[in-house]
Design an enzyme around this catalytic site. Structure first.
Site, PDB file in Angstrom:
ATOM      1  N   TYR A  78       2.436  10.123  -3.653  1.00  8.74           N
ATOM      2  CA  TYR A  78       2.483   9.051  -4.753  1.00  8.74           C
ATOM      3  C   TYR A  78       2.765   9.788  -6.191  1.00  8.74           C
ATOM      4  CZ  TYR A  78       1.115   5.269  -1.518  1.00  8.74           C
ATOM      5  OH  TYR A  78       1.068   4.099  -0.869  1.00  8.74           O
ATOM      6  N   ASP A 120      -3.107   4.701   2.787  1.00 10.54           N
ATOM      7  CA  ASP A 120      -2.304   3.269   2.596  1.00 10.54           C
ATOM      8  C   ASP A 120      -2.101   2.687   3.960  1.00 10.54           C
ATOM      9  OD1 ASP A 120      -0.914   1.546   1.418  1.00 10.54           O
ATOM     10  OD2 ASP A 120       1.156   2.450   1.748  1.00 10.54           O
ATOM     11  N   LYS A 137      -2.801  15.559   9.138  1.00 11.53           N
ATOM     12  CA  LYS A 137      -1.794  16.001   9.894  1.00 11.53           C
ATOM     13  C   LYS A 137      -1.580  17.299   9.839  1.00 11.53           C
ATOM     14  CE  LYS A 137       1.468  15.076  12.801  1.00 11.53           C
ATOM     15  NZ  LYS A 137       1.531  14.459  14.095  1.00 11.53           N
ATOM     16  N   ASP A 191      -4.225  -0.632   5.814  1.00 14.41           N
ATOM     17  CA  ASP A 191      -3.680  -1.884   6.492  1.00 14.41           C
ATOM     18  C   ASP A 191      -3.949  -2.238   7.827  1.00 14.41           C
ATOM     19  OD1 ASP A 191      -2.397  -2.407   3.845  1.00 14.41           O
ATOM     20  OD2 ASP A 191      -0.473  -2.954   4.608  1.00 14.41           O
ATOM     21  N   ASP A 233      -1.679  10.133  13.510  1.00 17.49           N
ATOM     22  CA  ASP A 233      -1.055   9.351  14.581  1.00 17.49           C
ATOM     23  C   ASP A 233      -2.195   9.092  15.707  1.00 17.49           C
ATOM     24  OD1 ASP A 233      -1.173  12.228  15.126  1.00 17.49           O
ATOM     25  OD2 ASP A 233       0.662  12.195  16.529  1.00 17.49           O
TER      26      ASP A 233
HETATM   27  C1  IPM Z   1      -1.754  -0.569  -1.882  1.00 17.13           C
HETATM   28  C2  IPM Z   1      -0.569  -0.993  -2.024  1.00 17.13           C
HETATM   29  C3  IPM Z   1       0.159   0.034  -3.095  1.00 17.13           C
HETATM   30  C4  IPM Z   1      -0.096   1.382  -2.471  1.00 17.13           C
HETATM   31  C5  IPM Z   1       1.476  -0.315  -3.588  1.00 17.13           C
HETATM   32  C6  IPM Z   1       1.583  -1.741  -4.026  1.00 17.13           C
HETATM   33  C7  IPM Z   1       1.967   0.600  -4.717  1.00 17.13           C
HETATM   34  O1  IPM Z   1       0.175  -0.925  -0.771  1.00 17.13           O
HETATM   35  O2  IPM Z   1      -2.764  -0.611  -2.770  1.00 17.13           O
HETATM   36  O3  IPM Z   1      -2.333  -0.005  -0.578  1.00 17.13           O
HETATM   37  O4  IPM Z   1       0.807   1.933  -1.787  1.00 17.13           O
HETATM   38  O5  IPM Z   1      -0.879   2.052  -2.722  1.00 17.13           O
HETATM   39 MN    MN Z   2      -1.056  -0.597   0.829  1.00 21.55          MN
END
Ligand code: IPM
Ligand code: MN
Length: 366
Positions: free
Chosen positions: A152, A254, A197, A258, A230
């Site tokens: 990042y 990240d 990883k 999710d 993975d």
């Molecule tokens: C998150 C989002 C951000 C990230 C994006 C919007 C930059 O996906 O907060 O998880 O990748 O960190």
């Molecule tokens: Mn995210």
């Protein structure tokens, strides 16, 4: 009476309407717990781009104006809504609402520790895509994602026939995030799962060795497990109960967070915190601005309200007020109140609007 300064950055889409409910709940906290809040509302994301766009020079607006940054600096914590939408998708990445606002805020305030709780209780088990036999009586774990390093923020290059993002971690960066994870594990299942990883990446081999060093020296009483990223994505789906704290780097976190949010039922329920070593932080729902449902009064305000609860608990150390909000959210869900995203039509459920949900949470504060 204590008085806290909160920078309020509602942003785009459903941001403003769910933020209104969080502020309602905080106003009720003032009544009940005698904790005062001074809200400093500022522009962020697409709303800020539009407001600062110069029609004369044709210059694109700023997703994070200087005034917003200053308000954050002058505050005790930041309550963030959500940013982004179709309208701004054609802008270059660094000018887009999400990247252009969030990444500079994370870097500026050194918000290296991203805390993303996940889980479902029995009450909401059917909103999770996981099978009932896997969920059992429910599960809960917390993803601790490093937030200011990795690809990042490593050097980015773009040539005509190549491009690269530098994946880099320094020892101190790994040490401090590992400590956050092990500390948190002390109060829960006493288990940390490190995800990396290291079968391929030098960065991960280094990361793992630093995590092991901190574990041995400072937290030997905590169980430490290692998984490759993975494999981790699979294990979360088949044995969610086995996790307590998941520790991982920025990019893997990240992705994993999710996945964790999705199996927890609605993304409209998930709150998150991004904090620095002084416990200053930015608190935001994990979901996005959901432009498709914005303005309809149907968005779930719980993620925003629980983000406010995390703000109280972590940055302000107002644990009682935070627990009261969390308890109230659990109560209204147990009572069957459901916004559209979690409404299934089952017996005992009652479909409510964004503001009705907020009102019910206010009413049930103990
Ligand atoms: C998150 C989002 C951000 C990230 C994006 C919007 C930059 O996906 O907060 O998880 O990748 O960190
Ligand atoms: Mn995210």
């Amino acid at each position: 009476m204590k008085n806290y300064k909160i920078a309020v950055l509602s942003g785009d889409g459903i941001g403003p309407e769910v933020m209104a409910e969080a502020k309602k709940v905080l106003a009720a906290v003032t009544e009940k717990f005698k904790i005062g809040f001074e809200f400093n509302e500022q522009l962020v994301g697409g709303a800020a781009i539009d407001a600062t766009h110069s029609t004369n020079s044709g210059q694109v607006g700023e997703p994070l104006p200087e005034a917003t940054m200053q308000a954050c600096e002058a505050s005790d914590a930041i309550l963030f809504g959500s940013v982004g939408g179709e309208k701004w998708n054609s802008l270059p990445p660094e000018k887009r609402p999400e990247v252009g606002a969030l990444l500079p805020l994370r870097k500026k305030f050194d918000l290296f520790a991203n805390i993303r709780p996940a889980g479902v209780s029995k009450v909401l088990a059917h909103s999770s895509p996981l099978k009932p036999e896997i969920i059992g009586d429910g599960f809960s774990f917390t993803v601790i994602r490093e937030l200011t390093g990795d690809v990042y923020f490593g050097e980015k290059k773009r040539g005509t026939d190549f491009s690269s993002d530098l994946m880099i971690y320094r020892k101190a960066e790994v040490e401090r995030i590992a400590r956050v994870a092990f500390e948190l594990a002390k109060n829960s299942k006493k288990k940390v799962t490190n995800v990396d990883k290291s079968n391929v990446l030098a960065t991960s081999q280094f990361w793992r060795s630093v995590v092991e060093e901190i574990h041995q020296k400072e937290f030997p009483e905590i169980e430490l497990e290692h998984l490759y990223i993975d494999n981790a994505t699979m294990q979360i789906l088949v044995r969610p109960q086995s996790f307590g704290v998941i520790l991982t780097s920025n990019l893997f976190g990240d992705i994993l967070s999710d996945e964790a949010a999705q199996i927890s039922g609605s993304i409209g329920l998930q709150a998150s915190a991004s904090i620095n070593s002084d416990k200053f932080g930015l608190y935001e729902p994990m979901g996005g601005s959901a432009p498709d449902i914005a303005g309809k009064g149907i968005a779930n305000p719980i993620a925003q309200i629980l983000s406010a609860a995390m703000l109280l608990e972590i940055s302000l150390n107002e644990k009682e007020a935070a627990a009261s909000i969390k308890g109230s959210v659990e109560k209204v869900l147990a009572d069957g109140l459901r916004t559209a995203d979690i409404f299934t039509g089952a017996d005992g459920e009652q479909k409510v609007s964004t503001s009705e949900m907020g009102d019910a949470i206010v009413k049930n504060l103990s």
